[in-house]
Design an enzyme around this catalytic site. Structure first.
Site, PDB file in Angstrom:
ATOM      1  N   ASP A  92      -4.233  -5.109 -56.244  1.00 42.47           N
ATOM      2  CA  ASP A  92      -5.601  -4.754 -55.889  1.00 42.47           C
ATOM      3  C   ASP A  92      -6.506  -5.933 -56.211  1.00 42.47           C
ATOM      4  OD1 ASP A  92      -7.765  -3.330 -55.077  1.00 42.47           O
ATOM      5  OD2 ASP A  92      -7.684  -1.818 -56.655  1.00 42.47           O
ATOM      6  N   ASP A 265      -1.676   5.167 -53.858  1.00 43.22           N
ATOM      7  CA  ASP A 265      -1.424   4.865 -55.267  1.00 43.22           C
ATOM      8  C   ASP A 265      -2.419   5.626 -56.126  1.00 43.22           C
ATOM      9  OD1 ASP A 265      -3.630   2.807 -56.669  1.00 43.22           O
ATOM     10  OD2 ASP A 265      -3.702   2.897 -54.484  1.00 43.22           O
ATOM     11  N   CYS A 303      14.521  19.684 -60.872  1.00 43.01           N
ATOM     12  CA  CYS A 303      14.361  18.238 -61.053  1.00 43.01           C
ATOM     13  C   CYS A 303      15.619  17.626 -61.662  1.00 43.01           C
ATOM     14  CB  CYS A 303      13.159  17.956 -61.952  1.00 43.01           C
ATOM     15  SG  CYS A 303      12.825  16.189 -62.199  1.00 43.01           S
ATOM     16  N   CYS A 305      15.597  14.369 -62.925  1.00 39.81           N
ATOM     17  CA  CYS A 305      15.186  13.169 -63.642  1.00 39.81           C
ATOM     18  C   CYS A 305      15.867  13.097 -65.016  1.00 39.81           C
ATOM     19  CB  CYS A 305      13.670  13.115 -63.802  1.00 39.81           C
ATOM     20  SG  CYS A 305      12.995  14.192 -65.101  1.00 39.81           S
ATOM     21  N   CYS A 308      14.680  15.849 -67.421  1.00 38.64           N
ATOM     22  CA  CYS A 308      15.151  17.207 -67.140  1.00 38.64           C
ATOM     23  C   CYS A 308      16.665  17.346 -67.275  1.00 38.64           C
ATOM     24  CB  CYS A 308      14.694  17.641 -65.749  1.00 38.64           C
ATOM     25  SG  CYS A 308      12.911  17.937 -65.646  1.00 38.64           S
ATOM     26  N   HIS A 334       9.359  11.915 -65.764  1.00 42.55           N
ATOM     27  CA  HIS A 334       9.423  13.159 -64.998  1.00 42.55           C
ATOM     28  C   HIS A 334       8.387  13.186 -63.877  1.00 42.55           C
ATOM     29  CE1 HIS A 334       9.654  17.346 -63.872  1.00 42.55           C
ATOM     30  NE2 HIS A 334       8.340  17.372 -63.983  1.00 42.55           N
TER      31      HIS A 334
END
Length: 374
Positions: A92, A265, A303, A305, A308, A334
């Site tokens: 940015d 984003d 999930c 991840c 999890c 997560h």
């Protein structure tokens, strides 16, 4: 070679899938870009971010210019080598931070004069200077200096900010010249539909390699956001990627994708993770609540991840209550995996022609019993 290719355009809506090509590889769209403001996704290693599956991240020119300095990053071999990330990076311009984080800031046709939030020193961002900084950073996608019109603002202010943003993009394009870095243009126009349309037309006349929608999701009501987005996209070409700057809640993501946005984003998923808020299919959970003290389920049964697969709600709650650093890391993993999985499902749904059904089912379940509305 085209930098952006549409791989599937919905026959019943504006949503689409595509591929963005940068100097560091390809990026499948729609895509959420985690924000690594200061050359790091807070709490995670680059390997952890890559393991989740992200193909592009965002860093901020303003912060890296002030600390450690873009000259330091250049001497390190560029931002990729400095932070040990071999995939794509969008930087940015830092114009928003120059205005919002400084106790003293001033806009002129030349640029933005501001005071460092670190030590109070005075600095000047010009379109050419911001491009030079990003050349030192050697990011893949460069954002030009622009003016994010405050909400609310008078029409005359929005008109002036629009004119400067267009002028500054022209100067940025001259400054970057022929480059392996991609330069996107940014539309502004405040909250006036006709100015939004005018901004898009004027920016596109200057042939940016990508098209960003700025100055939205800054405190206004969500419906107004979407109305202004519709105006901004009315004259947007199909052959360039469309980037909504600063949106990252699951329902908002679905809404902007349905309007044809490809990239987005936000700090929201990582920031709320560090503040004990985690995403689930059934809505947002405030994990520090006492009801989770003996809840030995994963955050989300659906999930996969790292959090999890290995830990429970009760354990994560304990970590937050004990002020352990690991709490923010696990919650961040997560939340980012939740969004990455969701985006993958969205791409599949668009390809299958079932995005509308996916969107309705997701929102119905997500809003049924959430601790927060987003």
């Amino acid at each position: 070679m085209a930098i952006f290719e549409t791989t599937c355009q919905s026959s019943s809506g504006r949503e689409r899938t595509g591929i963005l090509t940068t100097a560091h590889g390809t990026v499948r769209t729609p895509v959420f870009m985690p924000v690594g403001t200061q050359a790091t996704i807070k709490g995670l290693t680059p390997e952890q971010v890559a393991e989740i599956g992200f193909e592009i991240i965002l860093s901020n020119t303003y912060h890296l210019y002030l600390q450690p300095g873009d000259d330091v990053v250049r001497e390190a071999g560029g931002l990729h080598r400095f932070m040990h990330w071999d995939r794509s990076i969008l930087t940015d311009s830092g114009g928003f931070q120059a205005m919002s984080l400084s106790r003293i800031s001033k806009k002129s046709d030349e640029g933005i004069e501001f005071q460092s939030f670190i030590d109070g020193s005075r600095h000047m961002f010009t379109p050419e200077g911001v491009v030079a900084i990003q050349k030192n950073l050697d990011s893949d996608v460069v954002m030009p200096l622009d003016i994010c019109t405050q909400y609310p603002s008078e029409r005359a202010v929005a008109e002036k900010d629009l004119a400067r943003t267009v002028s500054w993009f022209g100067r940025a394009k001259k400054a970057i010249g022929e480059s392996h870095q991609l330069l996107f243009g940014i539309t502004q126009g405040g909250f006036y539909g006709d100015l939004r349309e005018e901004s898009t037309e004027r920016i596109m006349e200057l042939e940016p390699q990508g098209f960003a929608i700025g100055g939205l999701s800054i405190g206004e009501e969500r419906q107004l956001t979407m109305d202004m987005l519709d105006h901004s996209l009315l004259h947007a070409p199909d052959d360039r990627p469309r980037y909504f700057m600063g949106l990252g809640d699951p329902i908002g993501i679905l809404e902007i994708i349905s309007r044809g946005v490809d990239m987005f984003d936000c700090v929201l998923p990582t920031r709320v993770a560090r503040n004990q808020m985690v995403f689930t299919r059934g809505g947002v959970v405030k994990i520090s609540k006492k009801i989770y003290e003996r809840d030995f389920r994963p955050i989300d049964e659906d999930c996969s991840c790292y959090m999890c697969r290995n830990y429970t709600r009760a354990y994560l709650r304990h970590l937050f209550k004990a002020n352990e650093m690991l709490a923010g890391t696990l919650a961040t993993i997560h939340n980012l995996q939740f969004l990455q999985t969701m985006i993958g499902e969205i791409r599949d749904a668009i390809a299958a022609g079932t995005f509308g059904e996916y969107k309705r089912a997701f929102i119905e379940r997500y809003t049924a019993s959430s601790d927060r509305a987003w």
